[in-house]
Design a protein around this motif. Structure first.
Motif, PDB file in Angstrom:
ATOM      1  N   GLN A   2       0.569  -1.051  -0.023  1.00  0.00           N
ATOM      2  CA  GLN A   2      -0.046  -0.047  -0.056  1.00  0.00           C
ATOM      3  C   GLN A   2       0.727   1.297   0.013  1.00  0.00           C
ATOM      4  N   TYR A   3       0.230   2.092  -0.603  1.00  0.00           N
ATOM      5  CA  TYR A   3       1.086   3.312  -0.655  1.00  0.00           C
ATOM      6  C   TYR A   3       0.141   4.515  -0.707  1.00  0.00           C
ATOM      7  N   HIS A   4      -0.318   5.093   0.319  1.00  0.00           N
ATOM      8  CA  HIS A   4      -1.298   5.840   0.455  1.00  0.00           C
ATOM      9  C   HIS A   4      -0.965   7.638   1.112  1.00  0.00           C
ATOM     10  N   ILE A   5      -1.528   8.424   0.568  1.00  0.00           N
ATOM     11  CA  ILE A   5      -0.828   9.763   0.852  1.00  0.00           C
ATOM     12  C   ILE A   5      -2.078  10.497   1.248  1.00  0.00           C
ATOM     13  N   MET A   6      -2.083  11.218   2.235  1.00  0.00           N
ATOM     14  CA  MET A   6      -3.034  11.918   2.749  1.00  0.00           C
ATOM     15  C   MET A   6      -2.512  13.724   3.116  1.00  0.00           C
ATOM     16  N   PHE A   7      -3.113  14.506   2.849  1.00  0.00           N
ATOM     17  CA  PHE A   7      -2.710  15.832   3.235  1.00  0.00           C
ATOM     18  C   PHE A   7      -3.941  16.290   4.351  1.00  0.00           C
ATOM     19  N   LYS A   8      -3.364  17.058   5.402  1.00  0.00           N
ATOM     20  CA  LYS A   8      -4.873  17.408   6.081  1.00  0.00           C
ATOM     21  C   LYS A   8      -4.286  19.004   6.574  1.00  0.00           C
ATOM     22  N   ASN A   9      -5.293  19.660   6.162  1.00  0.00           N
ATOM     23  CA  ASN A   9      -5.173  21.114   6.793  1.00  0.00           C
ATOM     24  C   ASN A   9      -3.695  21.749   6.593  1.00  0.00           C
ATOM     25  N   LEU A  10      -3.111  21.448   5.241  1.00  0.00           N
ATOM     26  CA  LEU A  10      -1.912  21.698   4.770  1.00  0.00           C
ATOM     27  C   LEU A  10      -1.736  23.407   4.759  1.00  0.00           C
ATOM     28  N   SER A  11      -0.840  24.008   5.118  1.00  0.00           N
ATOM     29  CA  SER A  11      -0.600  25.531   4.652  1.00  0.00           C
ATOM     30  C   SER A  11       0.822  25.866   4.699  1.00  0.00           C
ATOM     31  N   LYS A  12       1.001  26.609   3.653  1.00  0.00           N
ATOM     32  CA  LYS A  12       2.767  26.726   3.509  1.00  0.00           C
ATOM     33  C   LYS A  12       2.653  28.430   3.076  1.00  0.00           C
ATOM     34  N   SER A  13       3.381  29.222   3.860  1.00  0.00           N
ATOM     35  CA  SER A  13       3.464  30.475   3.524  1.00  0.00           C
ATOM     36  C   SER A  13       5.123  30.794   3.393  1.00  0.00           C
ATOM     37  N   ALA A  19       7.262  40.634   3.657  1.00  0.00           N
ATOM     38  CA  ALA A  19       5.579  40.325   3.802  1.00  0.00           C
ATOM     39  C   ALA A  19       5.634  38.644   3.517  1.00  0.00           C
ATOM     40  N   ALA A  20       4.496  38.062   4.239  1.00  0.00           N
ATOM     41  CA  ALA A  20       4.472  36.581   4.312  1.00  0.00           C
ATOM     42  C   ALA A  20       3.516  36.579   2.981  1.00  0.00           C
ATOM     43  N   LYS A  21       3.716  35.406   1.980  1.00  0.00           N
ATOM     44  CA  LYS A  21       2.901  35.074   1.157  1.00  0.00           C
ATOM     45  C   LYS A  21       2.488  33.823   1.252  1.00  0.00           C
ATOM     46  N   THR A  22       1.277  33.491   1.015  1.00  0.00           N
ATOM     47  CA  THR A  22       0.568  32.253   1.263  1.00  0.00           C
ATOM     48  C   THR A  22       0.514  31.607   0.017  1.00  0.00           C
ATOM     49  N   ALA A  23       1.222  30.194  -0.076  1.00  0.00           N
ATOM     50  CA  ALA A  23       1.006  29.500  -1.350  1.00  0.00           C
ATOM     51  C   ALA A  23      -0.012  28.437  -1.374  1.00  0.00           C
ATOM     52  N   LEU A  24      -0.056  27.886  -0.113  1.00  0.00           N
ATOM     53  CA  LEU A  24      -1.082  27.030   0.122  1.00  0.00           C
ATOM     54  C   LEU A  24      -1.929  27.181   1.371  1.00  0.00           C
ATOM     55  N   SER A  25      -3.056  27.070   1.466  1.00  0.00           N
ATOM     56  CA  SER A  25      -3.774  27.146   2.668  1.00  0.00           C
ATOM     57  C   SER A  25      -4.997  26.195   2.873  1.00  0.00           C
ATOM     58  N   ASP A  26      -4.928  25.532   4.023  1.00  0.00           N
ATOM     59  CA  ASP A  26      -5.821  24.609   4.561  1.00  0.00           C
ATOM     60  C   ASP A  26      -6.052  23.538   3.449  1.00  0.00           C
ATOM     61  N   VAL A  27      -5.309  22.969   2.830  1.00  0.00           N
ATOM     62  CA  VAL A  27      -5.180  21.937   1.791  1.00  0.00           C
ATOM     63  C   VAL A  27      -5.519  20.370   2.526  1.00  0.00           C
ATOM     64  N   THR A  28      -6.772  20.049   2.127  1.00  0.00           N
ATOM     65  CA  THR A  28      -6.907  18.582   2.555  1.00  0.00           C
ATOM     66  C   THR A  28      -7.263  17.607   1.577  1.00  0.00           C
ATOM     67  N   LEU A  29      -6.302  16.804   1.360  1.00  0.00           N
ATOM     68  CA  LEU A  29      -6.413  15.998  -0.063  1.00  0.00           C
ATOM     69  C   LEU A  29      -6.254  14.343   0.550  1.00  0.00           C
ATOM     70  N   ASN A  30      -6.834  13.538  -0.455  1.00  0.00           N
ATOM     71  CA  ASN A  30      -6.508  11.904  -0.331  1.00  0.00           C
ATOM     72  C   ASN A  30      -5.881  11.558  -1.527  1.00  0.00           C
ATOM     73  N   ILE A  31      -4.692  10.960  -1.708  1.00  0.00           N
ATOM     74  CA  ILE A  31      -4.396  10.478  -2.887  1.00  0.00           C
ATOM     75  C   ILE A  31      -4.025   8.946  -2.631  1.00  0.00           C
ATOM     76  N   TYR A  66       0.363  12.728   5.796  1.00  0.00           N
ATOM     77  CA  TYR A  66       0.502  11.292   5.970  1.00  0.00           C
ATOM     78  C   TYR A  66       0.842  10.544   4.968  1.00  0.00           C
ATOM     79  N   ILE A  67       2.124   9.787   5.262  1.00  0.00           N
ATOM     80  CA  ILE A  67       2.332   8.808   4.156  1.00  0.00           C
ATOM     81  C   ILE A  67       2.150   7.345   4.734  1.00  0.00           C
ATOM     82  N   ASN A  68       1.343   6.526   4.301  1.00  0.00           N
ATOM     83  CA  ASN A  68       1.028   5.220   4.717  1.00  0.00           C
ATOM     84  C   ASN A  68       0.553   5.122   6.453  1.00  0.00           C
ATOM     85  N   GLY A  69       0.126   6.458   6.804  1.00  0.00           N
ATOM     86  CA  GLY A  69      -0.367   6.540   7.998  1.00  0.00           C
ATOM     87  C   GLY A  69       0.735   7.364   8.983  1.00  0.00           C
TER      88      GLY A  69
END
Ligand SMILES: Nc1ncnc2c1ncn2[C@@H]1O[C@H](COP(=O)(O)OP(=O)(O)O)[C@@H](O)[C@H]1O
Ligand SMILES: [Mg+2]
Lengths: 250, 625
Positions: A2-13, A19-31, A66-69
């Motif tokens: 198994q190889y299972h990827i999960m993003f939870k509330n991911l943010s990156k600035s 000045a802070a530049k937000t590139a990602l905000s609150d990304v939740t995904l399941n791959i 999370y990668i494989n949990g």
């Protein structure tokens, strides 16, 4: 396997010029494993950033991967190294081959970083060529090769270590239609043979229509997710509609 | 409208490269000034007669180096702008006008560098002179007018030649060539040829050094140096070619160094000229430092050449003089270790067919016996040449003729001048031996039979004597000297000689140290400049490697390999050449010199190593932040 990827509330600035530049905000995904997973969005929307975080090249500001949990935040430096060295193969828009090495040398480069024997290297190289044919031009330097050849060599470089995950950042962005199509069918072939998860970034709906799942990102946020349930032609039309809607909303 | 065109033609400033050029001009000027200062020459000459010669050779090579450097600068600047110029030409601008405008820009920058360089050079020159004058109590002056003229002429030539070739290069291009212009691959076409020529020149240079003639002149200093420098040029130009071969020999090694090989094939082809420049700098820097340290550590113990503490010269001796000496000996007897009163006439001989200008001493056989206790058994009309040189210390070229070994004049009749009259006698023998004080090592003494000597004295109407004194302890030197002044005004003293020599030695070593520091500085700045020019491209390459799976430690290792190449390839090549030059070029190679040579090389390497560490650290932070 198994190889299972999960993003939870991911943010990156990023901190740029104070000045802070937000590139990602609150990304939740399941791959899910073994899919060609497409991330679509206009330029500057944060697609590459997402890929870099997944590839272990950058760390998120907040949220978890999370990668494989297993939480990537708990990775030590060695785990990160192993992740990049063994688990992930990267493919870029502008190929990023080393100009001083022939295509063959470029392809075997990742293996020379691990403790792999010479015979093993040759064997894996031969295996790779069975998937993607660059054998006829293996002794050419990137400068002497066409864009399609270079991108196929770059894909070989990514898959020679049999990674569980391939990250492709606009892999067809510098190619013409025919070559782009060839690259995509190569990806599909790899998925079939190796059950590799492929995360593909594009802003081209035609490319996205080859994928199993398409996620739309705008301004660092996930806007919509589509799953392929019909033929490529119909899926393409759906993607075009949604993507213009997504842009229209924002 | 015209303004826009001017802005479009304008090149990047490249101030760091011009700063280097300015430093180069300043260095060139300082050296020219020093080499053309006659006082400085005589100081150098008094230390080591080869010094002025190789200093001049150095100036010549600096001139060649400036030419190469400026050419590199011009081509680099033009390459960057070529595409822009192509666009301008394709829009209808006159190609010739653009190339003129470009050359004018280059001329202005060169003029600026020249003015600043001369200003800085003048400043450095006078600072050096002032330091020497005040700290060491010397008296140097003279404005280096020749320096200004020479530097101006050399750089004008450097500019004009380069401008002509650049102009041709630009005007010879089609518009489409200009538009699609890619930076020229600066690699050489026949690396194998270069490599072979390099090794051949190296062997040739070493051969020249090993079988050098007996006289040390400009040519014998310049040609080996030129040959070795040219060999360094060929070897570093083809460096990436032959160095890659070393890695490709075994597969594991080849695989372990794939990225490094890639860099060799691309970057180090581009860096060939940089490596060459650095190697040349190492050659000179190290060589000068070796000279410097061997000068500074030379204990100056040449007392075997100066067996007596004082020499008193007495012309036309009369009874009073002899009485004075008698008094002196009876008064100061306890202070004296040894005294000799010997008869020696001043004479002159012809040299290379010219007038009687070269000095010799003429002495009777009995005086030689007084000094050495040895009999020669000379017949009337015979000469034995006394060369006061220690054959263990100096390398004397000699020849054999009629069973006689000679190094100064062959056996046979020779005319000499004493008291306005020319005598001709026959040389039968030459002996090498230190017998009495003599300042000029090339001045010989002709020993003739006593009867002959009396004849010459009676014809000349006067006799000359030298009174040699050794004191029993150094404390009594001042007292003895004071008393001796009453006997004759012309006295030479060993101690005083050594003192001025020591001072001169210090002058020269300060000069050289300064020069070496300048060289080292320019070496490091050259390397840093180049690294800086490529930093963004290299950074991209390294982040690319990171995505391929390199770990931080592996990347750090790659950076180390690259920096080691930049810092140590010139060092290894250059130090090999300069060690060879240092050991083989000088007429005498002692163990001390060998130790000094290798010690200095290690020191040089240590300094380089520090810079290497700094560069590795800094780049590590830059590339892998
Ligand atoms: N290293 C960085 N420093 C500062 N800002 C960055 C950096 N990388 C990306 N960004 C910003 O983050 C946003 C997302 O970038 P990216 O993920 O590259 O977009 P894209 O979807 O085009 O791949 C952009 O606005 C970009 O300017
Ligand atoms: Mg992107």
């Amino acid at each position: 396997m198994q190889y299972h990827i999960m993003f939870k509330n991911l943010s990156k600035s990023y901190q740029s010029k104070g000045a802070a530049k937000t590139a990602l905000s609150d990304v939740t995904l399941n791959i899910p494993q073994g899919e060609i997973f497409c991330i679509m969005g206009s330029s500057g929307s944060g697609k590459s950033t997402l890929l870099k975080i997944l590839g272990g090249m950058e760390k998120p500001t907040s949220g978890t991967v999370y990668i494989n949990g297993a939480n990537m935040a708990d990775y030590g430096q060695q785990d990160y190294d192993r992740h990049r060295q063994m688990a992930v193969g990267y493919v870029f828009q502008d190929f990023n081959l080393l100009e001083g090495l022939t295509l063959k040398e470029n392809i075997i480069l990742p293996l020379t970083l691990q403790k792999v024997s010479e015979t093993e290297i040759q064997k894996k190289y031969a295996d790779t060529l069975r998937c993607v044919d660059v054998g006829y031009c293996e002794n050419n330097y990137p400068e002497q090769s066409s864009g399609g050849e270079q991108q196929r060599a770059a894909i070989c470089r990514a898959i020679i270590k049999s990674p569980k995950l391939i990250l492709a950042d606009e892999p067809t962005g510098s190619l013409d239609h025919v070559n782009a199509k060839a690259i995509l069918s190569t990806f599909m072939d790899i998925k079939e043979r190796m059950q590799t998860t492929i995360v593909l970034v594009t802003h081209d709906a035609a490319v996205a229509s080859y994928c199993d799942t398409v996620v739309f990102i705008e301004n660092g946020r996930v806007c919509d997710t589509l799953r392929k349930e019909e033929t490529a032609q119909l899926f393409y039309e759906r993607i075009v509609t949604v993507s213009s809607k997504v842009r229209g909303v924002i | 409208m015209k303004n826009i065109l001017q802005r479009a033609v304008r090149t990047k400033a490249h101030s760091s490269m011009y700063i280097m050029l300015t430093i180069g001009i300043a260095m060139f000027f300082v050296y020219t000034g020093l080499v053309s200062n006659s006082q400085m020459i005589s100081v150098m000459d008094s230390i080591e007669y080869t010094l002025p010669v190789w200093m001049t050779a150095l100036v010549c090579i600096l001139a060649v180096f400036s030419f190469v450097y400026y050419r590199y600068l011009c081509i680099y600047t033009l390459d960057e702008k070529m595409k822009d110029y192509g666009i301008l030409v394709s829009m209808g601008y006159n190609q010739k006008r653009i190339s003129e405008a470009f050359l004018w820009i280059m001329a202005k920058s060169m003029l600026q560098a020249l003015l600043w360089g001369l200003l800085a050079g003048t400043l450095i020159y006078f600072i050096i002179l002032n330091i020497l004058n005040h700290v060491l109590d010397m008296d140097f002056h003279a404005v280096p007018l020749q320096g200004y003229i020479l530097v101006g002429a050399v750089y004008a030539a450097v500019y004009l030649i380069n401008a002509a070739s650049l102009g041709n290069r630009m005007n010879g291009l089609e518009i489409s060539d200009m538009l699609n212009y890619k930076k020229l691959d600066k690699s050489i076409d026949y690396p194998n040829l270069y490599q072979n020529i390099g090794f051949a020149l190296l062997a040739f240079g070493l051969l020249l050094l090993t079988f050098k003639g007996e006289s040390y002149n400009f040519a014998s200093a310049l040609f080996p140096m030129l040959s070795l420098t040219a060999s360094a040029y060929c070897l570093t130009m083809s460096f990436s070619h032959w160095f890659t071969k070393i890695f490709i020999r075994s597969t594991p090694k080849y695989h372990r160094n794939l990225f490094y090989i890639s860099q060799l094939r691309t970057n180090y082809k581009k860096y060939a000229k940089l490596l060459t420049g650095c190697t040349i700098i190492v050659i000179f820097g190290l060589f000068m430092m070796i000279i410097d340290v061997s000068l500074a550590t030379d204990d100056g113990d040449h007392s075997f050449e100066m067996p007596y503490d004082f020499t008193v010269y007495m012309d036309a001796v009369d009874g009073d003089d002899l009485k004075n000496i008698e008094d002196f000996e009876s008064q100061k007897g306890t202070l004296l270790k040894d005294t000799r009163l010997v008869r020696i006439l001043d004479g002159a001989i012809q040299w290379e067919g010219q007038e009687f200008s070269r000095l010799v001493h003429v002495m009777p056989e009995s005086s030689y016996f007084d000094l050495t206790g040895k009999h020669l058994g000379l017949q009337n009309g015979e000469i034995v040449v006394l060369s006061q040189i220690d054959r263990n210390y100096y390398d004397i070229g000699t020849q054999e003729e009629n069973g006689m070994e000679w190094g100064f004049q062959p056996p046979g009749p020779v005319p000499f001048l004493v008291g306005g009259k020319v005598y001709t006698r026959t040389i039968v023998k030459e002996i090498w031996e230190i017998v009495y004080n003599i300042e000029d090592q090339t001045q010989r003494a002709y020993i003739i039979s006593d009867e002959d000597y009396e004849g010459i004295v009676s014809e000349a109407g006067y006799d000359q004597m030298k009174y040699f004194i050794s004191v029993s302890s150094p404390d009594s030197l001042p007292t003895v000297y004071e008393r001796l002044c009453e006997i004759s005004p012309v006295i030479t003293a060993k101690a005083a000689n050594l003192e001025t020599q020591a001072k001169n030695k210090l002058v020269v070593s300060v000069l050289i140290l300064l020069a070496v520091m300048l060289l080292l500085f320019s070496l490091v700045s050259l390397i840093l400049l180049r690294i800086n020019q490529d930093i963004s491209e290299e950074k991209r390459k390294y982040s690319n490697l990171f995505s391929v799976g390199y770990t931080y430690a592996q990347l750090q290792g790659e950076i180390r390999k690259e920096m080691a190449t930049l810092f140590f390839v010139p060092l290894v090549l250059g130090s090999f050449i300069s060690i060879m030059y240092a050991l083989l070029a000088s007429s005498r190679t002692s163990l001390r010199q060998v130790i000094v040579t290798f010690g200095v090389t290690l020191l040089f390497a240590a300094v380089q190593y520090c810079f290497y560490r700094v560069a590795t650290r800094t780049l590590g932070r830059q590339y892998l932040n």
